[in-house]
Design a protein around this motif. Structure first.
Motif, PDB file in Angstrom:
ATOM      1  N   THR A  70       0.838  -1.191   0.000  1.00  0.00           N
ATOM      2  CA  THR A  70       0.000   0.000   0.000  1.00  0.00           C
ATOM      3  C   THR A  70       0.877   1.247   0.000  1.00  0.00           C
ATOM      4  OG1 THR A  70      -1.793  -1.115   1.136  1.00  0.00           O
ATOM      5  CG2 THR A  70      -1.716   1.285   1.337  1.00  0.00           C
ATOM      6  N   ILE A  71       0.496   2.217  -0.855  1.00  0.00           N
ATOM      7  CA  ILE A  71       1.214   3.494  -0.901  1.00  0.00           C
ATOM      8  C   ILE A  71       0.206   4.639  -0.923  1.00  0.00           C
ATOM      9  CG2 ILE A  71       3.244   2.538  -2.050  1.00  0.00           C
ATOM     10  CD1 ILE A  71       2.258   3.773  -4.687  1.00  0.00           C
ATOM     11  N   ASP A  72       0.673   5.834  -0.595  1.00  0.00           N
ATOM     12  CA  ASP A  72      -0.110   7.058  -0.758  1.00  0.00           C
ATOM     13  C   ASP A  72       0.311   7.700  -2.072  1.00  0.00           C
ATOM     14  OD1 ASP A  72      -1.253   6.655   1.722  1.00  0.00           O
ATOM     15  OD2 ASP A  72       0.121   8.012   2.765  1.00  0.00           O
ATOM     16  N   ILE A  73      -0.669   8.160  -2.848  1.00  0.00           N
ATOM     17  CA  ILE A  73      -0.384   8.835  -4.120  1.00  0.00           C
ATOM     18  C   ILE A  73      -1.010  10.230  -4.061  1.00  0.00           C
ATOM     19  CG2 ILE A  73      -0.732   8.829  -6.622  1.00  0.00           C
ATOM     20  CD1 ILE A  73      -0.771   5.786  -6.538  1.00  0.00           C
ATOM     21  N   ARG A  74      -0.233  11.212  -4.494  1.00  0.00           N
ATOM     22  CA  ARG A  74      -0.655  12.615  -4.458  1.00  0.00           C
ATOM     23  C   ARG A  74      -0.602  13.188  -5.870  1.00  0.00           C
ATOM     24  NH1 ARG A  74       3.523  17.095  -2.531  1.00  0.00           N
ATOM     25  NH2 ARG A  74       2.218  18.958  -2.419  1.00  0.00           N
ATOM     26  N   CYS A  75      -1.708  13.772  -6.340  1.00  0.00           N
ATOM     27  CA  CYS A  75      -1.774  14.420  -7.650  1.00  0.00           C
ATOM     28  C   CYS A  75      -1.951  15.921  -7.437  1.00  0.00           C
ATOM     29  CB  CYS A  75      -2.949  13.888  -8.461  1.00  0.00           C
ATOM     30  SG  CYS A  75      -2.823  12.126  -8.845  1.00  0.00           S
ATOM     31  N   ILE A  76      -1.147  16.723  -8.112  1.00  0.00           N
ATOM     32  CA  ILE A  76      -1.260  18.174  -7.998  1.00  0.00           C
ATOM     33  C   ILE A  76      -1.257  18.801  -9.392  1.00  0.00           C
ATOM     34  CG2 ILE A  76       0.004  18.136  -5.808  1.00  0.00           C
ATOM     35  CD1 ILE A  76       2.315  19.567  -7.319  1.00  0.00           C
ATOM     36  N   TYR A  77      -1.792  20.020  -9.460  1.00  0.00           N
ATOM     37  CA  TYR A  77      -1.686  20.797 -10.692  1.00  0.00           C
ATOM     38  C   TYR A  77      -1.715  22.276 -10.323  1.00  0.00           C
ATOM     39  CZ  TYR A  77      -6.476  22.529 -10.707  1.00  0.00           C
ATOM     40  OH  TYR A  77      -7.635  23.190 -10.372  1.00  0.00           O
ATOM     41  N   ASN A  78      -1.177  23.110 -11.201  1.00  0.00           N
ATOM     42  CA  ASN A  78      -1.425  24.548 -11.134  1.00  0.00           C
ATOM     43  C   ASN A  78      -1.445  25.081 -12.556  1.00  0.00           C
ATOM     44  OD1 ASN A  78       1.171  25.809 -11.910  1.00  0.00           O
ATOM     45  ND2 ASN A  78       1.931  24.914  -9.997  1.00  0.00           N
ATOM     46  N   ILE A  79      -2.122  26.199 -12.726  1.00  0.00           N
ATOM     47  CA  ILE A  79      -2.298  26.790 -14.052  1.00  0.00           C
ATOM     48  C   ILE A  79      -1.789  28.221 -14.017  1.00  0.00           C
ATOM     49  CG2 ILE A  79      -3.984  27.468 -15.810  1.00  0.00           C
ATOM     50  CD1 ILE A  79      -5.640  25.004 -14.915  1.00  0.00           C
ATOM     51  N   ASP A  80      -0.931  28.558 -14.962  1.00  0.00           N
ATOM     52  CA  ASP A  80      -0.330  29.892 -15.055  1.00  0.00           C
ATOM     53  C   ASP A  80       0.334  30.295 -13.742  1.00  0.00           C
ATOM     54  OD1 ASP A  80      -1.238  30.016 -17.666  1.00  0.00           O
ATOM     55  OD2 ASP A  80      -3.071  31.090 -17.150  1.00  0.00           O
ATOM     56  N   GLY A  81       0.870  29.309 -13.017  1.00  0.00           N
ATOM     57  CA  GLY A  81       1.584  29.584 -11.780  1.00  0.00           C
ATOM     58  C   GLY A  81       0.695  29.927 -10.594  1.00  0.00           C
ATOM     59  N   ARG A  82      -0.628  29.866 -10.778  1.00  0.00           N
ATOM     60  CA  ARG A  82      -1.543  30.158  -9.672  1.00  0.00           C
ATOM     61  C   ARG A  82      -1.779  28.910  -8.851  1.00  0.00           C
ATOM     62  NH1 ARG A  82      -3.953  33.059 -13.794  1.00  0.00           N
ATOM     63  NH2 ARG A  82      -5.208  31.268 -14.367  1.00  0.00           N
ATOM     64  N   GLY A  83      -1.986  29.076  -7.575  1.00  0.00           N
ATOM     65  CA  GLY A  83      -2.305  28.060  -6.582  1.00  0.00           C
ATOM     66  C   GLY A  83      -2.535  26.640  -7.032  1.00  0.00           C
ATOM     67  N   GLY A  84      -3.582  26.390  -7.771  1.00  0.00           N
ATOM     68  CA  GLY A  84      -3.917  25.027  -8.142  1.00  0.00           C
ATOM     69  C   GLY A  84      -4.487  24.254  -6.967  1.00  0.00           C
ATOM     70  N   GLU A  85      -4.489  22.939  -7.086  1.00  0.00           N
ATOM     71  CA  GLU A  85      -5.045  22.078  -6.049  1.00  0.00           C
ATOM     72  C   GLU A  85      -4.230  20.810  -5.952  1.00  0.00           C
ATOM     73  OE1 GLU A  85      -9.417  21.544  -5.579  1.00  0.00           O
ATOM     74  OE2 GLU A  85      -9.463  22.499  -7.548  1.00  0.00           O
ATOM     75  N   GLU A  86      -4.491  20.051  -4.897  1.00  0.00           N
ATOM     76  CA  GLU A  86      -3.895  18.735  -4.765  1.00  0.00           C
ATOM     77  C   GLU A  86      -4.892  17.807  -4.096  1.00  0.00           C
ATOM     78  OE1 GLU A  86      -1.377  17.926  -1.005  1.00  0.00           O
ATOM     79  OE2 GLU A  86      -0.645  19.840  -1.812  1.00  0.00           O
ATOM     80  N   LYS A  87      -4.771  16.538  -4.424  1.00  0.00           N
ATOM     81  CA  LYS A  87      -5.553  15.497  -3.767  1.00  0.00           C
ATOM     82  C   LYS A  87      -4.634  14.309  -3.553  1.00  0.00           C
ATOM     83  CE  LYS A  87     -10.140  16.680  -5.512  1.00  0.00           C
ATOM     84  NZ  LYS A  87     -11.334  16.226  -6.237  1.00  0.00           N
ATOM     85  N   HIS A  88      -4.804  13.640  -2.418  1.00  0.00           N
ATOM     86  CA  HIS A  88      -4.018  12.432  -2.194  1.00  0.00           C
ATOM     87  C   HIS A  88      -4.867  11.410  -1.464  1.00  0.00           C
ATOM     88  CE1 HIS A  88      -3.257  13.527   2.056  1.00  0.00           C
ATOM     89  NE2 HIS A  88      -3.163  14.754   1.581  1.00  0.00           N
ATOM     90  N   ASP A  89      -4.499  10.152  -1.647  1.00  0.00           N
ATOM     91  CA  ASP A  89      -5.269   9.065  -1.063  1.00  0.00           C
ATOM     92  C   ASP A  89      -4.386   7.829  -0.966  1.00  0.00           C
ATOM     93  OD1 ASP A  89      -7.426   7.757   0.016  1.00  0.00           O
ATOM     94  OD2 ASP A  89      -8.716   7.976  -1.738  1.00  0.00           O
ATOM     95  N   GLU A  90      -4.854   6.886  -0.174  1.00  0.00           N
ATOM     96  CA  GLU A  90      -4.151   5.615  -0.015  1.00  0.00           C
ATOM     97  C   GLU A  90      -4.570   4.664  -1.129  1.00  0.00           C
ATOM     98  OE1 GLU A  90      -4.913   2.589   3.331  1.00  0.00           O
ATOM     99  OE2 GLU A  90      -3.326   3.907   4.115  1.00  0.00           O
TER     100      GLU A  90
END
Length: 191
Positions: free
Chosen positions: A69-89
């Motif tokens: 089991t591992i944790d995976i985290r996906c992130i993005y940002n657009i034009d250098g602005r904040g963006g978001e992230e989500k992660h889960d097991e």
């Protein structure tokens, strides 16, 4: 016009952690997909129509192909602005999409060119920090096209002077083209 980025993908394997995903794409309110990256065919530079509505950013088929089991985290940002992230097991063999919603009136969906950066990180559940560097990362551009302009026929209005008449029409979206003009009209007599 903004610089066009060819995009990049860096795969940095770590023996005990094996996150993977198949593609990254936008899907609009009509269900139309606009691919940004595919692990088999590489980076794309899509154009979204102006009437896209809310857009969902999808990391498709995120999965753990390792043994633990591992944790995976996906992130993005657009034009250098904040963006978001989500992660889960993710237990071994588990696969699912990771989705983010971008509202239709977001600066990320304004007409023009935009740069998107994304990354996928992983760690063991017992670890307190994400392993560096990311397992996948990339960037590319996408374009939001300007709205199409449609206008009604010209409608005669009042005479404004001898030989001159005002005409109007309605354009959608408002202001995308001329909506009022003055024309020569011999039917307009001196006041």
């Amino acid at each position: 016009m903004a610089d066009t980025y060819t995009g990049s993908l860096n795969v940095k394997p770590t023996p005990e952690l094996n996150p993977q995903f198949d593609s990254l794409y936008f899907v609009d309110e009509k269900g139309i997909e606009y691919e940004l990256w595919n692990r088999f065919t590489g980076v794309k530079t899509p154009t979204l129509p102006a009437d896209h509505g809310d857009v969902t950013l999808v990391f498709q088929n995120v999965r753990n192909i390792g043994d633990e089991t591992i944790d995976i985290r996906c992130i993005y940002n657009i034009d250098g602005r904040g963006g978001e992230e989500k992660h889960d097991e993710f237990p071994s063999g588990v696969s699912r999409n990771i989705e983010f919603t971008i509202a239709y009136d977001s600066p990320d969906l304004e007409t023009g060119d935009h740069e998107i950066y994304w990354a996928v990180y992983a760690k063991l559940p017992s670890e307190t920090t994400w392993r560096q560097p990311p397992y996948y990362e990339g960037h590319t551009t996408y374009t939001v096209s300007p709205p199409s302009c449609t206008c009604t026929d010209w409608v005669n209005r009042e005479c404004i002077a001898a030989g001159k008449r005002r005409q109007t029409r309605t354009c959608t979206p408002a202001g995308c083209d001329i909506e009022e003009r003055i024309i020569d009209d011999s039917g307009c007599k001196p006041f």
